[in-house]
Design a protein around this motif. Structure first.
Motif, PDB file in Angstrom:
ATOM      1  N   UNK A 144      -3.568  12.451  -7.358  1.00 34.34           N
ATOM      2  CA  UNK A 144      -2.821  12.804  -6.152  1.00 34.34           C
ATOM      3  C   UNK A 144      -3.646  12.512  -4.899  1.00 34.34           C
ATOM      4  N   UNK A 145      -4.926  12.840  -4.940  1.00 34.46           N
ATOM      5  CA  UNK A 145      -5.788  12.586  -3.795  1.00 34.46           C
ATOM      6  C   UNK A 145      -5.919  11.110  -3.483  1.00 34.46           C
ATOM      7  N   UNK A 146      -6.016  10.284  -4.518  1.00 39.72           N
ATOM      8  CA  UNK A 146      -6.126   8.832  -4.305  1.00 39.72           C
ATOM      9  C   UNK A 146      -4.844   8.289  -3.686  1.00 39.72           C
ATOM     10  N   UNK A 147      -3.706   8.757  -4.190  1.00 35.70           N
ATOM     11  CA  UNK A 147      -2.436   8.333  -3.602  1.00 35.70           C
ATOM     12  C   UNK A 147      -2.310   8.769  -2.157  1.00 35.70           C
ATOM     13  N   UNK A 148      -2.744   9.986  -1.858  1.00 34.75           N
ATOM     14  CA  UNK A 148      -2.691  10.486  -0.484  1.00 34.75           C
ATOM     15  C   UNK A 148      -3.575   9.637   0.427  1.00 34.75           C
ATOM     16  N   UNK A 149      -4.697   9.160  -0.092  1.00 34.90           N
ATOM     17  CA  UNK A 149      -5.578   8.295   0.709  1.00 34.90           C
ATOM     18  C   UNK A 149      -4.854   7.021   1.105  1.00 34.90           C
ATOM     19  N   UNK A 150      -4.113   6.437   0.165  1.00 34.35           N
ATOM     20  CA  UNK A 150      -3.356   5.222   0.479  1.00 34.35           C
ATOM     21  C   UNK A 150      -2.295   5.496   1.537  1.00 34.35           C
TER      22      UNK A 150
ATOM     23  N   UNK B 118       0.834  -1.197   0.000  1.00 34.39           N
ATOM     24  CA  UNK B 118       0.000   0.000   0.000  1.00 34.39           C
ATOM     25  C   UNK B 118       0.873   1.253   0.000  1.00 34.39           C
ATOM     26  N   UNK B 119       1.979   1.193   0.724  1.00 32.08           N
ATOM     27  CA  UNK B 119       2.882   2.340   0.793  1.00 32.08           C
ATOM     28  C   UNK B 119       3.507   2.634  -0.559  1.00 32.08           C
ATOM     29  N   UNK B 120       3.938   1.596  -1.270  1.00 36.71           N
ATOM     30  CA  UNK B 120       4.535   1.794  -2.597  1.00 36.71           C
ATOM     31  C   UNK B 120       3.504   2.371  -3.564  1.00 36.71           C
ATOM     32  N   UNK B 121       2.277   1.856  -3.506  1.00 42.44           N
ATOM     33  CA  UNK B 121       1.226   2.401  -4.365  1.00 42.44           C
ATOM     34  C   UNK B 121       0.989   3.875  -4.067  1.00 42.44           C
ATOM     35  N   UNK B 122       0.958   4.229  -2.784  1.00 38.44           N
ATOM     36  CA  UNK B 122       0.716   5.617  -2.387  1.00 38.44           C
ATOM     37  C   UNK B 122       1.774   6.543  -2.960  1.00 38.44           C
ATOM     38  N   UNK B 123       3.032   6.177  -2.772  1.00 35.39           N
ATOM     39  CA  UNK B 123       4.128   7.026  -3.265  1.00 35.39           C
ATOM     40  C   UNK B 123       4.103   7.110  -4.787  1.00 35.39           C
ATOM     41  N   UNK B 124       3.880   5.978  -5.454  1.00 34.87           N
ATOM     42  CA  UNK B 124       3.857   5.973  -6.922  1.00 34.87           C
ATOM     43  C   UNK B 124       2.750   6.868  -7.461  1.00 34.87           C
ATOM     44  N   UNK B 125       1.559   6.811  -6.850  1.00 32.07           N
ATOM     45  CA  UNK B 125       0.435   7.615  -7.335  1.00 32.07           C
ATOM     46  C   UNK B 125       0.684   9.106  -7.112  1.00 32.07           C
ATOM     47  N   UNK B 126       1.179   9.472  -5.922  1.00 27.98           N
ATOM     48  CA  UNK B 126       1.408  10.895  -5.622  1.00 27.98           C
ATOM     49  C   UNK B 126       2.502  11.461  -6.523  1.00 27.98           C
ATOM     50  N   UNK B 127       3.612  10.734  -6.646  1.00 26.08           N
ATOM     51  CA  UNK B 127       4.728  11.219  -7.459  1.00 26.08           C
ATOM     52  C   UNK B 127       4.327  11.313  -8.930  1.00 26.08           C
ATOM     53  N   UNK B 128       3.609  10.313  -9.433  1.00 28.78           N
ATOM     54  CA  UNK B 128       3.148  10.359 -10.828  1.00 28.78           C
ATOM     55  C   UNK B 128       2.237  11.555 -11.064  1.00 28.78           C
ATOM     56  N   UNK B 129       1.320  11.783 -10.137  1.00 31.71           N
ATOM     57  CA  UNK B 129       0.398  12.909 -10.269  1.00 31.71           C
ATOM     58  C   UNK B 129       1.145  14.239 -10.272  1.00 31.71           C
ATOM     59  N   UNK B 130       2.120  14.373  -9.378  1.00 34.12           N
ATOM     60  CA  UNK B 130       2.860  15.637  -9.291  1.00 34.12           C
ATOM     61  C   UNK B 130       3.730  15.863 -10.526  1.00 34.12           C
ATOM     62  N   UNK B 131       4.341  14.796 -11.055  1.00 39.08           N
ATOM     63  CA  UNK B 131       5.159  14.942 -12.261  1.00 39.08           C
ATOM     64  C   UNK B 131       4.289  15.307 -13.462  1.00 39.08           C
ATOM     65  N   UNK B 132       3.130  14.666 -13.581  1.00 41.08           N
ATOM     66  CA  UNK B 132       2.215  14.993 -14.684  1.00 41.08           C
ATOM     67  C   UNK B 132       1.695  16.422 -14.554  1.00 41.08           C
ATOM     68  N   UNK B 133       1.467  16.871 -13.320  1.00 43.89           N
ATOM     69  CA  UNK B 133       0.960  18.224 -13.105  1.00 43.89           C
ATOM     70  C   UNK B 133       1.965  19.290 -13.539  1.00 43.89           C
ATOM     71  N   UNK B 134       3.248  18.926 -13.576  1.00 44.48           N
ATOM     72  CA  UNK B 134       4.265  19.885 -14.038  1.00 44.48           C
ATOM     73  C   UNK B 134       4.048  20.276 -15.496  1.00 44.48           C
ATOM     74  N   UNK B 135       3.386  19.397 -16.260  1.00 43.09           N
ATOM     75  CA  UNK B 135       3.161  19.658 -17.680  1.00 43.09           C
ATOM     76  C   UNK B 135       1.704  19.981 -17.991  1.00 43.09           C
TER      77      UNK B 135
END
Length: 382
Positions: free
Chosen positions: A103-109, A72-89
């Motif tokens: 990002x919100x879903x990752x934060x929930x995890x 669950x922790x790996x999923x959380x970090x992957x979702x938040x980081x992916x969301x933030x990197x995509x948001x840069x563009x």
């Protein structure tokens, strides 16, 4: 009580779980100033991110007891980081909605990892107080440096910083102990059926309270700018209010414990919130803005441990506390959306009035509930 490594791990994932909230006022302002979104659109983006957090917690609560914490922790970090990197563009309203929802879903995890560990502790109330103080301090420090990140690298600078901090949580993976939610057996589904009516009223109180908090928090930066402050001054007062008022309120609640009972802390914190938001939107001066920010942070985090304590006193199984987290995140999602539609041009006073009404209604529920005898005697509020 948890050892130092477990507390560090819980703090790391609580910080990751707070990603949608930690610098939300500065991000909302930047979406308006740097990306050209309207204040209403920026508020909706903030609301969608918190909706992802709420729905994510609701969806994961039933499976978290059978999922290893590390996964669950790996999923959380992957979702938040992916969301933030995509948001840069992402520069359009639609793409920002999608990235912040992820990002919100990752934060929930991430929150579920933290809550999972805290609920398993022998003294969960003490763990909540300590980790809460860590999260508030993190929010205050990041808010202080956010204007410099925005000035040097725009919104990508903020998103990349959040990604790096979230990624650091992976260093604590070896410290995530056994899986299983609280004291439930692995694989045992968590049920919310059979909760007392008194708990239902308290959950409604939390929804109202955090709807008011969410409405104000999302637009606090814009209100400061309207009062004549520049973005650096706004960030300074927001950051200092979290560090001094927020951390101070949390520690003061820990110090006072139940010395004045459960009723008076509710009355004090909710009354202070009403005064603070009205001062915020009607003060219209930098001094009033600074004073209201400090009072908002103090009242918010002074009252929080007592509100969670009320839930714990009425449901020792911990179901009410988890439901309370969903209600608070749900309110934080609903608040910005309501505020976005209450805006009248560049006028923010309807948001303050709306938040004040939410606080008064919450107090009308909380004070009588706090006076009622607890289901289980001796349950500590903090």
């Amino acid at each position: 009580m948890s050892n130092r490594r477990s507390l560090i791990a819980m703090g790391a994932f609580a910080m990751a779980g707070n990603t949608p909230l930690v610098v939300q006022p500065m991000v909302v302002g930047a979406m308006v100033d740097l990306l050209g979104l309207t204040e209403r659109q920026a508020g909706i983006v903030a609301s969608v991110e918190l909706t992802g957090l709420t729905l994510g917690i609701f969806g994961m609560i039933r499976i978290v007891s059978s999922v290893p914490r590390a996964g669950l922790a790996v999923f959380a970090v992957a979702a938040i980081v992916s969301a933030d990197l995509l948001a840069c563009f992402a520069h359009s309203f639609g793409w920002l909605l999608l990235t912040r929802l992820l990002s919100g879903i990752g934060a929930a995890a991430a929150f579920c990892v933290y809550l999972n560990m805290a609920s398993s502790d022998e003294y969960p109330e003490h763990v909540f107080a300590i980790v809460n103080a860590i999260s508030i301090a993190y929010s205050g420090i990041l808010t202080l440096i956010a204007p410099y990140l925005l000035h040097s690298a725009g919104l990508p600078g903020v998103f990349l910083t959040l990604s790096l901090i979230t990624s650091a949580a992976l260093l604590t993976l070896p410290w995530l102990t056994h899986h299983g939610l609280g004291r439930n057996r692995p694989g045992q589904a968590l049920s919310f059926t059979g909760l007392p009516l008194q708990v239902g009223l308290l959950l409604a109180m939390l929804l109202l309270l955090y709807t008011g908090h969410g409405a104000i928090w999302a637009y606090q930066e814009r209100i400061g700018v309207a009062a004549g402050l520049n973005e650096h001054s706004v960030a300074r007062w927001l950051g200092l209010s979290m560090l001094v008022g927020g951390v101070g309120g949390s520690l003061f609640a820990r110090l006072m414990s139940l010395s004045i009972g459960r009723m008076w802390p509710q009355a004090i914190s909710l009354s202070a919130s009403c005064v603070a938001v009205l001062l915020l939107v009607f003060g219209s001066t930098p001094v009033a803005f600074a004073a209201s920010c400090s009072l908002i942070a103090f009242s918010w985090f002074y009252g929080l441990p007592y509100q969670m304590g009320l839930l714990a006193a009425r449901d020792p199984k911990g179901r009410a506390a988890l439901a309370g987290v969903m209600m608070s995140t749900g309110g934080m999602a609903l608040g910005p959306a309501m505020a976005a539609f209450l805006l009248i041009g560049d006028t923010h006073w309807p948001i303050g009035v709306f938040a004040g009404i939410c606080y008064l209604l919450a107090m009308a529920i909380a004070v009588p509930s706090a006076r009622a005898p607890a289901v289980v005697a001796g349950v500590s509020a903090i």
